[in-house]
Design an enzyme around this catalytic site. Structure first.
Site, PDB file in Angstrom:
ATOM      1  N   ASP A  12       0.855  -1.200   0.000  1.00 34.80           N
ATOM      2  CA  ASP A  12       0.000   0.000   0.000  1.00 34.80           C
ATOM      3  C   ASP A  12       0.889   1.247   0.000  1.00 34.80           C
ATOM      4  O   ASP A  12       0.865   2.028   0.931  1.00 34.80           O
ATOM      5  CB  ASP A  12      -0.952  -0.012   1.200  1.00 34.80           C
ATOM      6  CG  ASP A  12      -0.239  -0.007   2.542  1.00 34.80           C
ATOM      7  OD1 ASP A  12       0.941  -0.436   2.605  1.00 34.80           O
ATOM      8  OD2 ASP A  12      -0.829   0.449   3.539  1.00 34.80           O
ATOM      9  N   ASP A  17       6.833   0.970   1.964  1.00 30.56           N
ATOM     10  CA  ASP A  17       6.494   0.028   0.888  1.00 30.56           C
ATOM     11  C   ASP A  17       7.338   0.329  -0.348  1.00 30.56           C
ATOM     12  O   ASP A  17       7.754  -0.590  -1.060  1.00 30.56           O
ATOM     13  CB  ASP A  17       5.023   0.152   0.497  1.00 30.56           C
ATOM     14  CG  ASP A  17       4.062  -0.053   1.629  1.00 30.56           C
ATOM     15  OD1 ASP A  17       3.539  -1.164   1.775  1.00 30.56           O
ATOM     16  OD2 ASP A  17       3.822   0.916   2.376  1.00 30.56           O
ATOM     17  N   ASN A  41      -2.138   2.933   3.550  1.00 25.34           N
ATOM     18  CA  ASN A  41      -1.514   4.189   3.947  1.00 25.34           C
ATOM     19  C   ASN A  41      -2.226   5.386   3.329  1.00 25.34           C
ATOM     20  O   ASN A  41      -2.398   6.431   3.967  1.00 25.34           O
ATOM     21  CB  ASN A  41      -0.041   4.199   3.531  1.00 25.34           C
ATOM     22  CG  ASN A  41       0.807   3.268   4.372  1.00 25.34           C
ATOM     23  OD1 ASN A  41       0.648   3.198   5.585  1.00 25.34           O
ATOM     24  ND2 ASN A  41       1.721   2.558   3.729  1.00 25.34           N
ATOM     25  N   THR A 125       2.859  -6.114   2.764  1.00 27.33           N
ATOM     26  CA  THR A 125       3.383  -4.997   3.546  1.00 27.33           C
ATOM     27  C   THR A 125       2.328  -3.929   3.805  1.00 27.33           C
ATOM     28  O   THR A 125       2.657  -2.808   4.192  1.00 27.33           O
ATOM     29  CB  THR A 125       4.609  -4.369   2.858  1.00 27.33           C
ATOM     30  OG1 THR A 125       4.226  -3.862   1.578  1.00 27.33           O
ATOM     31  CG2 THR A 125       5.729  -5.388   2.705  1.00 27.33           C
ATOM     32  N   PHE A 166      -0.621  -0.309  12.674  1.00 28.11           N
ATOM     33  CA  PHE A 166      -1.473   0.225  11.611  1.00 28.11           C
ATOM     34  C   PHE A 166      -1.976  -0.835  10.638  1.00 28.11           C
ATOM     35  O   PHE A 166      -3.173  -0.887  10.314  1.00 28.11           O
ATOM     36  CB  PHE A 166      -0.751   1.335  10.835  1.00 28.11           C
ATOM     37  CG  PHE A 166      -1.541   1.807   9.644  1.00 28.11           C
ATOM     38  CD1 PHE A 166      -2.562   2.718   9.796  1.00 28.11           C
ATOM     39  CD2 PHE A 166      -1.288   1.289   8.370  1.00 28.11           C
ATOM     40  CE1 PHE A 166      -3.329   3.125   8.706  1.00 28.11           C
ATOM     41  CE2 PHE A 166      -2.043   1.693   7.279  1.00 28.11           C
ATOM     42  CZ  PHE A 166      -3.065   2.619   7.449  1.00 28.11           C
ATOM     43  N   ASN A 167      -1.087  -1.677  10.078  1.00 28.13           N
ATOM     44  CA  ASN A 167      -1.507  -2.613   9.036  1.00 28.13           C
ATOM     45  C   ASN A 167      -2.594  -3.558   9.524  1.00 28.13           C
ATOM     46  O   ASN A 167      -3.489  -3.934   8.753  1.00 28.13           O
ATOM     47  CB  ASN A 167      -0.312  -3.421   8.526  1.00 28.13           C
ATOM     48  CG  ASN A 167       0.541  -2.652   7.553  1.00 28.13           C
ATOM     49  OD1 ASN A 167       0.158  -1.591   7.072  1.00 28.13           O
ATOM     50  ND2 ASN A 167       1.719  -3.178   7.260  1.00 28.13           N
ATOM     51  N   HIS A 239      10.171  -0.817   8.406  1.00 24.43           N
ATOM     52  CA  HIS A 239       9.045  -1.722   8.641  1.00 24.43           C
ATOM     53  C   HIS A 239       8.823  -2.692   7.469  1.00 24.43           C
ATOM     54  O   HIS A 239       8.966  -3.913   7.617  1.00 24.43           O
ATOM     55  CB  HIS A 239       7.773  -0.913   8.890  1.00 24.43           C
ATOM     56  CG  HIS A 239       7.822  -0.036  10.092  1.00 24.43           C
ATOM     57  ND1 HIS A 239       7.914  -0.538  11.373  1.00 24.43           N
ATOM     58  CD2 HIS A 239       7.784   1.312  10.210  1.00 24.43           C
ATOM     59  CE1 HIS A 239       7.927   0.472  12.236  1.00 24.43           C
ATOM     60  NE2 HIS A 239       7.853   1.594  11.554  1.00 24.43           N
ATOM     61  N   ASP A 240       8.440  -2.172   6.325  1.00 24.65           N
ATOM     62  CA  ASP A 240       8.093  -3.042   5.197  1.00 24.65           C
ATOM     63  C   ASP A 240       9.311  -3.726   4.569  1.00 24.65           C
ATOM     64  O   ASP A 240       9.228  -4.910   4.201  1.00 24.65           O
ATOM     65  CB  ASP A 240       7.309  -2.249   4.157  1.00 24.65           C
ATOM     66  CG  ASP A 240       5.957  -1.793   4.706  1.00 24.65           C
ATOM     67  OD1 ASP A 240       5.502  -2.359   5.717  1.00 24.65           O
ATOM     68  OD2 ASP A 240       5.375  -0.856   4.140  1.00 24.65           O
TER      69      ASP A 240
END
Length: 314
Positions: A12, A17, A41, A125, A166-167, A239-240
């Site tokens: 996203d 990402d 996102n 992700t 969040f995800n 993160h991703d």
């Protein structure tokens, strides 16, 4: 070279990402079959465009499929306050060089799983909406995937709310469906991504590569340094990219085989991931929960892949 890993990156984009896309596009070990984009996102009109913009930056033409424009059930949440209205902080990124592919993200995942039974790796992700829809449409997908690596969750804290990462919060029902499906899954949550960070010194090393791809990656990583000071992180968490590199180099990580579930109804805890590795309940493990990373090796692997854009990589 050994057979490459057939992979779909479901994302996203979103700044982190975008870095994951650059890494996947550069890795000679990966056969990137498609990039699928869901709302997360930012909205779908941005994420599906951004996936193609970043591929244009990478110099790659990989099929991009649009996925879900909203969660499977609950209200939509976005993170444009972090990623910017366009999802890429307004940074100069090329316009898409090719159109969206015909069809949906979930059908692209299902079709690829039939072409590569037992081989296809799906890296997620963003919210798990596209995978959730694919599994709802064809539950046998779980047995055809070699594995799923997802960035999402946390064992004891959140980042979008006190309880939720969040995800997962963006589509808790989809995440719960995936965890109950029987699919082989590794979860790279905040427990590990907050350890897979880039310091400003690491970022300067990226900038020194001098390519447009490395400079873009350095700019988006730099944006996370100050934001994450409140978490006590000494740099910008990747993160991703963490999920992408786990799929490529699981030897860099530590994990625990455990049971995981998602709270979907709690007034204060919606989106919380509940991890049971040690309780007396003796629940059957359903995932590998990634807990640690060799940060120095993680940084070197990231820089190695991004250096390939300038012909400097191995």
């Amino acid at each position: 070279m050994e057979r490459r890993i057939p992979m779909i990156l479901d994302c996203d984009p979103g700044i982190d990402d975008a870095v994951a896309i650059l890494l996947a596009a550069a890795a000679p070990e990966i056969e990137l079959l498609a990039v699928t984009a869901a709302a997360g996102n930012v909205g779908l009109e941005h994420t599906s465009r951004n996936a193609r913009r970043v591929l244009a930056l990478a110099g790659r033409q990989v099929p991009v499929y649009a996925g879900a424009s909203r969660p499977m059930f609950g209200p939509q949440v976005t993170a444009d306050a972090v990623h910017g209205a366009d999802g890429l902080l307004g940074l100069p990124v090329p316009e898409p060089a090719f159109p969206l592919s015909q069809g949906t993200a979930w059908d692209a995942i299902l079709q690829a799983s039939k072409r590569y039974p037992g081989e296809l790796v799906l890296v997620v992700t963003g919210p798990m909406t596209d995978l959730g829809i694919a599994l709802a449409k064809d539950p046998s997908l779980a047995g055809r995937l070699a594995g799923v690596v997802a960035m999402g969750g946390a064992s004891d804290f959140g980042n979008d709310t006190p309880a939720a990462e969040f995800n997962i919060l963006a589509d808790p029902e989809a995440a719960e469906l995936v965890l109950r499906s029987g699919v082989r899954i590794a979860m790279c949550g905040l427990d590990v991504t907050h350890k897979a960070y880039f310091t400003r010194e690491d970022i300067r090393r990226l900038e020194a590569l001098g390519t447009p791809q490395a400079r873009f990656a350095a700019a988006v990583i730099e944006s996370g340094v100050d934001i994450h000071r409140r978490y006590g992180v000494e740099g910008s968490p990747m993160h991703d990219p963490c999920a992408l590199l786990y799929a490529l180099r699981p030897d860099l990580f530590t994990q625990v085989h455990c049971w995981a579930g998602v709270e979907c109804k709690g007034r204060l805890t919606r989106g919380r991931t509940v991890i049971d590795a040690y309780s007396d309940a003796k629940r059957t493990p359903n995932c590998h929960w990634v807990t640690g990373v060799d940060r120095a090796a993680f940084v070197e692997e990231t820089i190695r892949l991004l250096a390939r854009y300038g012909g400097q990589g191995e």
